[in-house]
Design a protein around this motif. Structure first.
Motif, mmCIF file in Angstrom:
data_model
loop_
_atom_site.group_PDB
_atom_site.id
_atom_site.type_symbol
_atom_site.label_atom_id
_atom_site.label_comp_id
_atom_site.label_asym_id
_atom_site.label_seq_id
_atom_site.Cartn_x
_atom_site.Cartn_y
_atom_site.Cartn_z
ATOM 1 N N TRP A 38 10.234 7.303 -5.153
ATOM 2 C CA TRP A 38 10.699 6.166 -4.349
ATOM 3 C C TRP A 38 11.284 5.089 -5.260
ATOM 4 O O TRP A 38 11.090 5.107 -6.471
ATOM 5 N N VAL A 39 12.003 4.152 -4.633
ATOM 6 C CA VAL A 39 12.587 3.011 -5.329
ATOM 7 C C VAL A 39 12.520 1.806 -4.408
ATOM 8 O O VAL A 39 12.650 1.941 -3.185
ATOM 9 N N LYS A 40 12.295 0.610 -4.982
ATOM 10 C CA LYS A 40 12.265 -0.609 -4.169
ATOM 11 C C LYS A 40 12.622 -1.829 -5.006
ATOM 12 O O LYS A 40 12.492 -1.818 -6.230
ATOM 13 N N ASN A 41 13.090 -2.879 -4.314
ATOM 14 C CA ASN A 41 13.330 -4.172 -4.938
ATOM 15 C C ASN A 41 12.020 -4.930 -5.039
ATOM 16 O O ASN A 41 11.180 -4.837 -4.139
ATOM 17 N N LEU A 42 11.865 -5.710 -6.107
ATOM 18 C CA LEU A 42 10.718 -6.589 -6.262
ATOM 19 C C LEU A 42 11.165 -8.036 -6.082
ATOM 20 O O LEU A 42 12.335 -8.368 -6.318
ATOM 21 N N GLY A 45 13.243 -9.945 -8.801
ATOM 22 C CA GLY A 45 14.599 -9.533 -9.137
ATOM 23 C C GLY A 45 14.700 -8.176 -9.804
ATOM 24 O O GLY A 45 15.800 -7.668 -10.009
ATOM 25 N N ARG A 46 13.574 -7.575 -10.156
ATOM 26 C CA ARG A 46 13.593 -6.250 -10.759
ATOM 27 C C ARG A 46 13.611 -5.172 -9.677
ATOM 28 O O ARG A 46 13.374 -5.441 -8.506
ATOM 29 N N VAL A 47 13.875 -3.948 -10.107
ATOM 30 C CA VAL A 47 13.758 -2.770 -9.259
ATOM 31 C C VAL A 47 12.627 -1.923 -9.843
ATOM 32 O O VAL A 47 12.535 -1.743 -11.058
ATOM 33 N N GLU A 48 11.766 -1.433 -8.960
ATOM 34 C CA GLU A 48 10.668 -0.553 -9.349
ATOM 35 C C GLU A 48 10.935 0.823 -8.779
ATOM 36 O O GLU A 48 11.396 0.954 -7.644
ATOM 37 N N ALA A 49 10.644 1.863 -9.561
ATOM 38 C CA ALA A 49 10.859 3.229 -9.082
ATOM 39 C C ALA A 49 9.810 4.159 -9.666
ATOM 40 O O ALA A 49 9.260 3.903 -10.741
ATOM 41 N N VAL A 50 9.552 5.224 -8.933
ATOM 42 C CA VAL A 50 8.706 6.320 -9.403
ATOM 43 C C VAL A 50 9.519 7.592 -9.277
ATOM 44 O O VAL A 50 10.128 7.845 -8.236
ATOM 45 N N PHE A 51 9.543 8.380 -10.358
ATOM 46 C CA PHE A 51 10.234 9.664 -10.374
ATOM 47 C C PHE A 51 9.214 10.742 -10.691
ATOM 48 O O PHE A 51 8.464 10.618 -11.660
#
Length: 94
Positions: A38-42, A45-51
């Motif tokens: 998944w990916v999301k905005n924080l 201002g950062r973007v967080e993602a899990v791969f």
């Protein structure tokens, strides 16, 4: 051929990465590679993602994050590797 050992990367991307289709492009790229997560905005201002997926494909996503979408300007990518948790599919979280 991708390494079949399953890996998981938790990523925080900073820079000009919101409002530039970073999440949508991340989703599309991950799906093309067959990577789950998944990916999301924080709010900061950062973007967080899990791969999660085969190690080579997860590494490809981590490397991709350093450039991201064409309109993004990435300053930093902070990566932590974790034990896989069984993510299925790739989604944009809100």
């Amino acid at each position: 051929m991708s390494d079949s050992i399953r890996s998981r990367a938790h990523v925080y991307v900073s820079g000009h990465v919101q409002g530039v289709y970073y999440r949508a492009t991340t989703r599309d790229t991950a799906r093309d590679l067959g990577v789950d997560g998944w990916v999301k905005n924080l709010s900061d201002g950062r973007v967080e993602a899990v791969f999660e997926g085969p190690r080579d494909d997860v590494e490809s996503m981590v490397l991709w994050c350093h450039d991201g979408s064409p309109m993004a300007s990435v300053d930093d990518v902070d990566v932590t590797y974790e034990d896989p948790k069984g993510e299925s599919g790739f989604r944009v979280e809100r």
